[in-house]
Enzyme design. Structure first.
Site, PDB file in Angstrom:
ATOM      1  N   ASP A  17      -7.243   2.208   7.860  1.00 17.67           N
ATOM      2  CA  ASP A  17      -5.963   2.908   7.790  1.00 17.67           C
ATOM      3  C   ASP A  17      -6.012   4.081   8.756  1.00 17.67           C
ATOM      4  O   ASP A  17      -6.973   4.230   9.509  1.00 17.67           O
ATOM      5  CB  ASP A  17      -5.672   3.369   6.355  1.00 17.67           C
ATOM      6  CG  ASP A  17      -4.196   3.299   6.007  1.00 17.67           C
ATOM      7  OD1 ASP A  17      -3.371   3.698   6.854  1.00 17.67           O
ATOM      8  OD2 ASP A  17      -3.863   2.866   4.890  1.00 17.67           O
ATOM      9  N   GLU A  28       0.820  -1.214   0.000  1.00 21.06           N
ATOM     10  CA  GLU A  28       0.000   0.000   0.000  1.00 21.06           C
ATOM     11  C   GLU A  28       0.851   1.260   0.000  1.00 21.06           C
ATOM     12  O   GLU A  28       0.495   2.251  -0.633  1.00 21.06           O
ATOM     13  CB  GLU A  28      -0.932  -0.014   1.219  1.00 21.06           C
ATOM     14  CG  GLU A  28      -2.005   1.069   1.196  1.00 21.06           C
ATOM     15  CD  GLU A  28      -1.560   2.391   1.791  1.00 21.06           C
ATOM     16  OE1 GLU A  28      -2.286   3.396   1.628  1.00 21.06           O
ATOM     17  OE2 GLU A  28      -0.489   2.436   2.432  1.00 21.06           O
ATOM     18  N   GLU A  29       1.989   1.242   0.696  1.00 20.34           N
ATOM     19  CA  GLU A  29       2.793   2.450   0.838  1.00 20.34           C
ATOM     20  C   GLU A  29       3.419   2.917  -0.470  1.00 20.34           C
ATOM     21  O   GLU A  29       3.867   4.053  -0.582  1.00 20.34           O
ATOM     22  CB  GLU A  29       3.883   2.252   1.902  1.00 20.34           C
ATOM     23  CG  GLU A  29       3.356   2.130   3.321  1.00 20.34           C
ATOM     24  CD  GLU A  29       2.733   3.404   3.866  1.00 20.34           C
ATOM     25  OE1 GLU A  29       2.666   4.410   3.126  1.00 20.34           O
ATOM     26  OE2 GLU A  29       2.308   3.396   5.028  1.00 20.34           O
ATOM     27  N   HIS A  71       3.228   9.475   9.036  1.00 22.32           N
ATOM     28  CA  HIS A  71       4.468   9.307   8.281  1.00 22.32           C
ATOM     29  C   HIS A  71       5.640  10.042   8.920  1.00 22.32           C
ATOM     30  O   HIS A  71       6.654  10.310   8.267  1.00 22.32           O
ATOM     31  CB  HIS A  71       4.301   9.739   6.818  1.00 22.32           C
ATOM     32  CG  HIS A  71       3.586   8.727   5.986  1.00 22.32           C
ATOM     33  ND1 HIS A  71       3.680   8.685   4.613  1.00 22.32           N
ATOM     34  CD2 HIS A  71       2.760   7.707   6.324  1.00 22.32           C
ATOM     35  CE1 HIS A  71       2.955   7.689   4.149  1.00 22.32           C
ATOM     36  NE2 HIS A  71       2.378   7.086   5.175  1.00 22.32           N
TER      37      HIS A  71
END
Length: 354
Positions: free
Chosen positions: A245, A224-225, A325
């Site tokens: 998420d 996914e990243e 992040h």
């Protein structure tokens, strides 16, 4: 039908273990094996895709079409780009994250021969005693960083002699801390907290012997990243997809820090209006703390699946996360709220059949 409840201790223990397992995109095998073990212990059947993602099945009265819940196991990381003449390494990011949050990170370099070497990511001008104010004027770019190995190396030949090569994976330490007040401070809560919430929800369903009206495919994705997300694990029988998420708890956002957030839209477009309304109704009926939000710079497993052409209703539900992040922080209450909504959702018929 038995009563179901979310085991906070189990959820926290699973998250704590996941945060000790390095799993940057491209190196998710150990995290996959851990989740497979949890599924085996619950008696949940699963299969692995060719690429190594997990497709588990919790059977329901209606086998087809079915619904799916997705969360991703991969995290941000880096890769060795070049071996420099001074014995340092140039690195390239894996996933999308600012070099600002890589500065000072403790890391592990995984060589392709199985050897691991510890190190630190630093700015090229890292010493104030040497560079004085120049350290404050360096640009925030990955090109301005280098990886210092904890090894006796002074040139590129020394580094190569250790078995380090261009393309070796670099995993970033989480520095996880679970506080007495219920906060979890750690890198990579995105999306390991989501995975823990999904496992806690499935455990509540299985241990509570809940008779589901619809079969649920539980999907643990591994890319996914880097924007690939769920397409490599979806199938045409999935009529509803709910991804789990993080939601960004920040000024200008409406994410619930201690509850669950239903995403109304991200940068790929609106989520399914009817399915979102169903999820909001479930929160209200079950007394689950919740909010709704719109995200400007955000994609998820859902976006990749829809762009790949899968014909499914799709929604995204989120735990509240501060400093996504970066140096992340979230609260266990939010993870539990996500799990509670998932259980409530799995107990209901599909939207078009309600």
């Amino acid at each position: 039908m038995s009563e179901t409840h979310i085991e906070r201790q189990y959820l926290s223990a699973v998250l704590a273990k996941l945060l000790t397992i390095d799993s940057p995109t491209g190196m998710t095998e150990e995290a996959v094996e851990f989740v497979c073990k949890e599924l085996r212990d619950m008696g949940v059947t699963f299969e692995l895709t060719r690429r190594g993602a997990i497709r588990a099945t919790v059977p329901g009265k209606q086998a087809s079409p079915h619904r799916a819940v997705a969360a991703h196991l991969d995290t941000l990381g880096a890769m060795v780009k070049q071996i420099k003449d001074n014995g340092r390494l140039e690195v390239s990011m894996i996933g999308h994250w600012s070099s600002r949050f890589a500065e000072g990170a403790r890391v592990t370099v995984y060589t392709d021969r199985g050897k691991t070497i510890r190190g630190t990511i630093l700015t090229i001008k890292a010493s104030g005693h040497t560079y004085n104010t120049e350290i404050d004027s360096q640009p925030v770019t990955w090109e301005q960083l280098e990886l210092r190995l904890d090894a006796r190396v002074s040139n590129g030949a020394d580094v190569r002699a250790l078995g380090v090569n261009v393309g070796d994976m670099v995993a970033v330490d989480t520095n996880a801390e679970f506080t007495d007040s219920g906060f979890v401070v750690s890198r990579h809560l995105d999306d390991k907290a989501g995975v823990a919430a999904v496992l806690a929800a499935i455990r509540a369903v299985v241990m509570g012997q809940v008779a589901l009206p619809v079969t649920c495919k539980v999907l643990f994705t591994i890319a996914e990243e880097v924007g690939l997300g769920a397409p490599h694990i979806l199938d045409d029988e999935i009529a509803e997809l709910v991804a789990v998420d993080n939601g960004t708890f920040a000024p200008g956002q409406n994410t619930s820090e201690y509850g669950v957030t239903i995403a109304m839209k991200d940068m790929s477009g609106p989520f399914d209006r009817k399915l979102n309304r169903h999820l909001l109704d479930l929160c209200e009926a079950s007394g689950i703390e919740h909010s709704r939000d719109v995200f400007k710079f955000y994609r998820s497993d859902v976006a990749a699946g829809l762009e790949a052409g899968y014909d499914t209703r799709a929604s995204l539900i989120c735990f509240g996360l501060d400093a996504s992040h970066g140096h992340e922080r979230a609260h266990v209450d939010s993870f539990v709220a996500v799990a509670e909504l998932l259980v409530a959702y799995l107990k209901t018929p599909m939207v078009d059949q309600a």
